[in-house]
Design a protein around this motif. Structure first.
Motif, PDB file in Angstrom:
ATOM      1  N   PHE A  19      -1.572  -2.006  -4.159  1.00  0.00           N
ATOM      2  CA  PHE A  19      -0.851  -2.547  -5.309  1.00  0.00           C
ATOM      3  C   PHE A  19      -0.805  -4.071  -5.208  1.00  0.00           C
ATOM      4  O   PHE A  19      -0.915  -4.627  -4.107  1.00  0.00           O
ATOM      5  CB  PHE A  19       0.569  -1.975  -5.364  1.00  0.00           C
ATOM      6  N   PRO A  20      -0.636  -4.750  -6.336  1.00  0.00           N
ATOM      7  CA  PRO A  20      -0.602  -6.225  -6.297  1.00  0.00           C
ATOM      8  C   PRO A  20       0.583  -6.789  -5.524  1.00  0.00           C
ATOM      9  O   PRO A  20       0.543  -7.935  -5.091  1.00  0.00           O
ATOM     10  CB  PRO A  20      -0.528  -6.619  -7.777  1.00  0.00           C
ATOM     11  N   GLU A  21       1.643  -6.017  -5.370  1.00  0.00           N
ATOM     12  CA  GLU A  21       2.825  -6.482  -4.657  1.00  0.00           C
ATOM     13  C   GLU A  21       3.389  -5.339  -3.830  1.00  0.00           C
ATOM     14  O   GLU A  21       3.056  -4.164  -4.032  1.00  0.00           O
ATOM     15  CB  GLU A  21       3.880  -7.000  -5.642  1.00  0.00           C
ATOM     16  N   ARG A  22       4.265  -5.692  -2.906  1.00  0.00           N
ATOM     17  CA  ARG A  22       4.799  -4.698  -1.987  1.00  0.00           C
ATOM     18  C   ARG A  22       5.731  -3.728  -2.707  1.00  0.00           C
ATOM     19  O   ARG A  22       6.483  -4.120  -3.607  1.00  0.00           O
ATOM     20  CB  ARG A  22       5.537  -5.398  -0.851  1.00  0.00           C
ATOM     21  N   ILE A  23       5.681  -2.460  -2.300  1.00  0.00           N
ATOM     22  CA  ILE A  23       6.526  -1.412  -2.852  1.00  0.00           C
ATOM     23  C   ILE A  23       7.689  -1.180  -1.896  1.00  0.00           C
ATOM     24  O   ILE A  23       7.488  -0.867  -0.717  1.00  0.00           O
ATOM     25  CB  ILE A  23       5.732  -0.116  -3.066  1.00  0.00           C
ATOM     26  N   HIS A  24       8.929  -1.307  -2.393  1.00  0.00           N
ATOM     27  CA  HIS A  24      10.113  -1.189  -1.544  1.00  0.00           C
ATOM     28  C   HIS A  24      10.782   0.179  -1.638  1.00  0.00           C
ATOM     29  O   HIS A  24      11.584   0.516  -0.757  1.00  0.00           O
ATOM     30  CB  HIS A  24      11.131  -2.271  -1.908  1.00  0.00           C
ATOM     31  N   SER A  25      10.526   0.957  -2.682  1.00  0.00           N
ATOM     32  CA  SER A  25      11.143   2.276  -2.838  1.00  0.00           C
ATOM     33  C   SER A  25      10.286   3.113  -3.768  1.00  0.00           C
ATOM     34  O   SER A  25       9.610   2.574  -4.662  1.00  0.00           O
ATOM     35  CB  SER A  25      12.568   2.156  -3.382  1.00  0.00           C
ATOM     36  N   ILE A  26      10.317   4.423  -3.557  1.00  0.00           N
ATOM     37  CA  ILE A  26       9.566   5.349  -4.409  1.00  0.00           C
ATOM     38  C   ILE A  26      10.423   6.586  -4.667  1.00  0.00           C
ATOM     39  O   ILE A  26      11.334   6.903  -3.901  1.00  0.00           O
ATOM     40  CB  ILE A  26       8.209   5.760  -3.789  1.00  0.00           C
ATOM     41  N   ALA A  27      10.121   7.299  -5.768  1.00  0.00           N
ATOM     42  CA  ALA A  27      10.822   8.537  -6.116  1.00  0.00           C
ATOM     43  C   ALA A  27       9.947   9.329  -7.077  1.00  0.00           C
ATOM     44  O   ALA A  27       9.216   8.754  -7.891  1.00  0.00           O
ATOM     45  CB  ALA A  27      12.184   8.253  -6.744  1.00  0.00           C
ATOM     46  N   VAL A  69       0.851  -1.187   0.000  1.00  0.00           N
ATOM     47  CA  VAL A  69       0.000   0.000   0.000  1.00  0.00           C
ATOM     48  C   VAL A  69       0.889   1.241   0.000  1.00  0.00           C
ATOM     49  O   VAL A  69       1.954   1.253   0.615  1.00  0.00           O
ATOM     50  CB  VAL A  69      -0.940   0.007   1.228  1.00  0.00           C
ATOM     51  N   VAL A  70       0.420   2.277  -0.703  1.00  0.00           N
ATOM     52  CA  VAL A  70       1.058   3.597  -0.671  1.00  0.00           C
ATOM     53  C   VAL A  70       0.041   4.597  -0.144  1.00  0.00           C
ATOM     54  O   VAL A  70      -1.083   4.689  -0.665  1.00  0.00           O
ATOM     55  CB  VAL A  70       1.550   4.026  -2.070  1.00  0.00           C
ATOM     56  N   HIS A  71       0.413   5.327   0.915  1.00  0.00           N
ATOM     57  CA  HIS A  71      -0.444   6.356   1.479  1.00  0.00           C
ATOM     58  C   HIS A  71      -0.133   7.688   0.814  1.00  0.00           C
ATOM     59  O   HIS A  71       1.034   8.044   0.629  1.00  0.00           O
ATOM     60  CB  HIS A  71      -0.238   6.466   2.992  1.00  0.00           C
ATOM     61  N   VAL A  72      -1.200   8.428   0.462  1.00  0.00           N
ATOM     62  CA  VAL A  72      -1.073   9.745  -0.165  1.00  0.00           C
ATOM     63  C   VAL A  72      -1.675  10.776   0.783  1.00  0.00           C
ATOM     64  O   VAL A  72      -2.837  10.642   1.200  1.00  0.00           O
ATOM     65  CB  VAL A  72      -1.779   9.792  -1.531  1.00  0.00           C
ATOM     66  N   TYR A  73      -0.880  11.795   1.138  1.00  0.00           N
ATOM     67  CA  TYR A  73      -1.321  12.849   2.043  1.00  0.00           C
ATOM     68  C   TYR A  73      -1.312  14.184   1.307  1.00  0.00           C
ATOM     69  O   TYR A  73      -0.424  14.464   0.500  1.00  0.00           O
ATOM     70  CB  TYR A  73      -0.405  12.939   3.269  1.00  0.00           C
ATOM     71  N   SER A  74      -2.309  15.019   1.586  1.00  0.00           N
ATOM     72  CA  SER A  74      -2.385  16.364   1.017  1.00  0.00           C
ATOM     73  C   SER A  74      -1.722  17.343   1.975  1.00  0.00           C
ATOM     74  O   SER A  74      -2.136  17.462   3.139  1.00  0.00           O
ATOM     75  CB  SER A  74      -3.843  16.761   0.778  1.00  0.00           C
ATOM     76  N   MET A  94      -1.570  20.079  -8.938  1.00  0.00           N
ATOM     77  CA  MET A  94      -2.414  18.889  -8.798  1.00  0.00           C
ATOM     78  C   MET A  94      -3.311  19.057  -7.573  1.00  0.00           C
ATOM     79  O   MET A  94      -2.828  19.051  -6.444  1.00  0.00           O
ATOM     80  CB  MET A  94      -1.558  17.622  -8.639  1.00  0.00           C
ATOM     81  N   GLN A  95      -4.588  19.249  -7.800  1.00  0.00           N
ATOM     82  CA  GLN A  95      -5.510  19.372  -6.679  1.00  0.00           C
ATOM     83  C   GLN A  95      -5.737  18.024  -6.017  1.00  0.00           C
ATOM     84  O   GLN A  95      -5.724  17.900  -4.790  1.00  0.00           O
ATOM     85  CB  GLN A  95      -6.855  19.953  -7.153  1.00  0.00           C
ATOM     86  N   THR A  96      -5.969  16.994  -6.818  1.00  0.00           N
ATOM     87  CA  THR A  96      -6.150  15.640  -6.315  1.00  0.00           C
ATOM     88  C   THR A  96      -5.334  14.675  -7.161  1.00  0.00           C
ATOM     89  O   THR A  96      -5.084  14.924  -8.343  1.00  0.00           O
ATOM     90  CB  THR A  96      -7.640  15.224  -6.362  1.00  0.00           C
ATOM     91  N   VAL A  97      -4.927  13.591  -6.555  1.00  0.00           N
ATOM     92  CA  VAL A  97      -4.153  12.562  -7.238  1.00  0.00           C
ATOM     93  C   VAL A  97      -5.112  11.530  -7.835  1.00  0.00           C
ATOM     94  O   VAL A  97      -5.983  11.009  -7.135  1.00  0.00           O
ATOM     95  CB  VAL A  97      -3.175  11.891  -6.257  1.00  0.00           C
ATOM     96  N   VAL A  98      -4.955  11.261  -9.126  1.00  0.00           N
ATOM     97  CA  VAL A  98      -5.803  10.278  -9.804  1.00  0.00           C
ATOM     98  C   VAL A  98      -5.248   8.885  -9.521  1.00  0.00           C
ATOM     99  O   VAL A  98      -4.060   8.616  -9.750  1.00  0.00           O
ATOM    100  CB  VAL A  98      -5.848  10.546 -11.318  1.00  0.00           C
ATOM    101  N   LYS A  99      -6.080   8.000  -9.015  1.00  0.00           N
ATOM    102  CA  LYS A  99      -5.628   6.663  -8.657  1.00  0.00           C
ATOM    103  C   LYS A  99      -5.143   5.900  -9.890  1.00  0.00           C
ATOM    104  O   LYS A  99      -5.689   6.063 -10.988  1.00  0.00           O
ATOM    105  CB  LYS A  99      -6.759   5.891  -7.973  1.00  0.00           C
ATOM    106  N   PRO A 100      -4.136   5.068  -9.731  1.00  0.00           N
ATOM    107  CA  PRO A 100      -3.542   4.414 -10.911  1.00  0.00           C
ATOM    108  C   PRO A 100      -4.443   3.341 -11.493  1.00  0.00           C
ATOM    109  O   PRO A 100      -5.171   2.648 -10.779  1.00  0.00           O
ATOM    110  CB  PRO A 100      -2.243   3.814 -10.356  1.00  0.00           C
ATOM    111  N   LYS A 101      -4.356   3.228 -12.808  1.00  0.00           N
ATOM    112  CA  LYS A 101      -5.019   2.150 -13.533  1.00  0.00           C
ATOM    113  C   LYS A 101      -4.046   1.648 -14.587  1.00  0.00           C
ATOM    114  O   LYS A 101      -3.301   2.426 -15.182  1.00  0.00           O
ATOM    115  CB  LYS A 101      -6.324   2.609 -14.170  1.00  0.00           C
ATOM    116  N   GLN A 102      -4.038   0.350 -14.810  1.00  0.00           N
ATOM    117  CA  GLN A 102      -3.065  -0.250 -15.710  1.00  0.00           C
ATOM    118  C   GLN A 102      -3.206   0.308 -17.107  1.00  0.00           C
ATOM    119  O   GLN A 102      -4.314   0.476 -17.620  1.00  0.00           O
ATOM    120  CB  GLN A 102      -3.236  -1.778 -15.743  1.00  0.00           C
ATOM    121  N   ASP A 103      -2.081   0.630 -17.734  1.00  0.00           N
ATOM    122  CA  ASP A 103      -2.077   1.187 -19.079  1.00  0.00           C
ATOM    123  C   ASP A 103      -2.560   0.134 -20.066  1.00  0.00           C
ATOM    124  O   ASP A 103      -2.048  -0.992 -20.114  1.00  0.00           O
ATOM    125  CB  ASP A 103      -0.662   1.643 -19.452  1.00  0.00           C
ATOM    126  N   SER A 104      -3.566   0.508 -20.884  1.00  0.00           N
ATOM    127  CA  SER A 104      -4.128  -0.418 -21.861  1.00  0.00           C
ATOM    128  C   SER A 104      -3.449  -0.332 -23.209  1.00  0.00           C
ATOM    129  O   SER A 104      -3.853  -1.010 -24.156  1.00  0.00           O
ATOM    130  CB  SER A 104      -5.634  -0.148 -22.026  1.00  0.00           C
TER     131      SER A 104
END
Length: 555
Positions: free
Chosen positions: A84-92, A67-72, A355-365
């Motif tokens: 997310f389907p798997e654990r996230i170990h790093s972000i940038a 899980v990734v937490h998003v704070y305003s 960016m007023q709000t963050v759009v939740k991710p969806k897999q690129d089609s």
């Protein structure tokens, strides 16, 4: 007034009765002018390299959840919880804080466009989780590190491309380390001479030219490095160790400062390991800080802040190499520290979008129809700030005359003299050869693939290529002339039809007026004829009466 702040995060709560809410995990501190805690974000426990901060949001990859937490930052609360389907170990963050890169458990890197929600993935190039990420200042490249001792260099524009044929594999692979990668940082330069530094559990730190995949310098360290940060001017880097001490590694020692050459890029010393002097290591044993897990540097490069396993955040003087004070004592191990960009500049420019709000991710089609076009369901959500940039118009001041190139840009075609000069420059243009494969110099305005006629040099156009370009230009000019001729004929035809329409309209108006006059004239003639007949009848009556009166006396 200039204000400087930093953000700290902890991985878990290990202290009780500290006066801090138990579920608090991210802390916003003001460093100057008044050191104090300004805000707390709750419900977060992030591991090392699991925190990213933009001007509007805070992102925290959870240490024990996928899980990734998003704070305003504006509202001061949790805005979203992204699974997310798997654990996230790093972000940038990359691309002016509009793209969030996420290193996954399976060894991939996900690129999440936060204004559109598009989520794309790189190829699985790491054998173990991606535990560190670093983005260069131009966002053209980013580096990923893993416990498999490999560092991959990726081209971010290729990852975000809509074309299904674009390769999403690493540009370079840096495989000199012999232990798990612990940290990676990129330099602050936007040129193709920028550097990157990586540390590993094999007790080494390596300086890279990541554009070409070259090793520049290897440093042998006394202990396992826990954290890494780079000087704002790229003159030195700082390391944190498990005993709570820190170390300064200067690229240019006293002997090198007397020379005018850049010894960091000296090929003769690139494969000769260097062991930093023990004098460059400093600590504060009396403070019992514990293991140093995070490092960050102020924007002027004079203050170093370290986060420790005991929850303490300490301040160090980089010039003197000594301990100054302890800022705060958090209720858990400090795993991440981020200095924020100073605010309060008097002439600071307003950002062009927000960016007023963050759009939740969806897999690129993928792209529509299997080409490189933007998909029809691709939507950006952002707020534009300020006014559109437009030239000032004044009735009293003279407008600055535009250059010849600006005039050519708004003209239907480029002048022939300018095209000839450009082709002549192209024919004599020689680009510096690059030692790395597949990467053109960042300053080049044109990059041509190597051909047999170019003598094996990249970026040098051959005579055949120039001739082919001239043929294509001549063909485009012929098409342009035909198009302009057709446009001229259509314009003349349009004017002719408009003139005929005006003539017909005027003719119709004249006929209508004539009919109106004729109608008015006929009515007048009828009235005149009636009046004339009446007058003649009256005359006859008068004459008859006169005759009778004349005949009477004769009788």
């Amino acid at each position: 007034m200039l204000t400087e702040q930093f953000v700290a995060s902890i991985s878990a709560h290990t202290k009780a009765n500290t006066g801090v809410t138990k579920d608090s995990g991210i802390f916003l501190h003001e460093f100057q002018p008044l050191p104090a805690q300004r805000h707390v974000f709750k419900k977060s426990a992030s591991a090392q390299n699991g925190l990213a901060v933009s001007s509007s949001h805070v992102f925290a990859a959870q240490a024990d959840k996928a899980v990734v937490h998003v704070y305003s930052r504006e509202k001061g609360n949790q805005e979203a919880l992204i699974p997310f389907p798997e654990r996230i170990h790093s972000i940038a963050l990359a691309a002016r804080d509009t793209v969030l890169l996420l290193g996954t458990e399976s060894g991939r890197v996900l690129a999440w466009e936060m204004c559109s929600g598009r989520l794309v993935s790189t190829s699985t190039s790491h054998l173990q989780p991606v535990t560190s990420l670093a983005v260069d200042p131009t966002s053209s490249f980013f580096l990923s590190g893993s416990p498999d001792a490999m560092i991959h260099v990726w081209a971010l524009p290729a990852i975000l491309s809509f074309s299904p044929d674009t390769s999403r594999s690493p540009v370079h692979t840096l495989s000199t380390h012999r232990g798990p990668i612990s940290s990676i940082v990129c330099g602050h330069s936007a040129s193709n001479a920028n550097i990157a530094i990586s540390t590993s559990e094999d007790k080494s730190a390596i300086v890279w030219d990541y554009h070409n995949g070259q090793l520049l310098r290897t440093y042998l360290l006394p202990e396992l490095p826990q954290a890494l940060t780079l000087d704002p001017a790229d003159r030195a880097f700082y390391l944190a160790y498990g005993d709570g001490s820190l170390q300064t590694v200067d690229f240019y020692d006293d002997m090198q400062k007397t020379t005018s050459t850049d010894t960091l890029r000296d090929p003769a010393s690139s494969h000769r390991p260097i062991q930093p002097s023990p004098k460059t290591r400093f600590g504060a044993e009396s403070q019992k800080l514990g293991a140093a897990l995070a490092l960050t540097l102020s924007w002027d490069g004079q203050t170093l802040i370290s986060g420790h396993a005991t929850g303490k955040i300490a301040i160090w003087d980089t010039a003197k190499g000594n301990y100054v004070s302890t800022v705060t004592n958090l209720p858990g191990p400090v795993t991440n520290l981020k200095f924020l960009e100073p605010i309060g500049f008097p002439a600071a420019s307003e950002p062009t979008f927000k960016m007023q709000t963050v759009v939740k991710p969806k897999q690129d089609s993928g792209a529509a129809g299997g080409n490189a076009l933007v998909p029809p369901n691709y939507t950006l959500t952002m707020q534009l700030n300020g006014h559109l940039r437009k030239p000032a118009i004044s009735a009293t001041e003279t407008v600055t005359k535009r250059s010849a190139f600006e005039e050519a840009l708004v003209h239907p075609s480029f002048p022939q003299a300018m095209l000839d000069a450009s082709l002549a420059e192209l024919a004599t243009w020689n680009a510096p050869s690059t030692s790395g494969a597949g990467i053109a110099p960042a300053a080049d305005f044109l990059y041509l693939e190597d051909t047999a006629g170019s003598g094996g040099k990249q970026g040098v156009p051959s005579t055949n290529e120039v001739q082919e370009l001239k043929k294509q230009l001549a063909s485009l000019q012929r098409v342009q002339k035909v198009t302009f001729k057709q446009l001229s004929e259509l314009r003349e035809e349009k004017e002719y039809l408009l003139s005929e329409e005006r003539k017909r309209s005027q003719s119709d108006q004249g006929k209508a007026k004539a009919k109106h006059h004729l109608a008015n004239g006929s009515a007048g003639d009828v009235e005149m004829s009636s009046n004339t007949s009446g007058e003649s009848e009256s005359d006859d009556d008068d004459s008859s009466s006169d005759g009778e009166s004349e005949a009477a006396p004769s009788e």
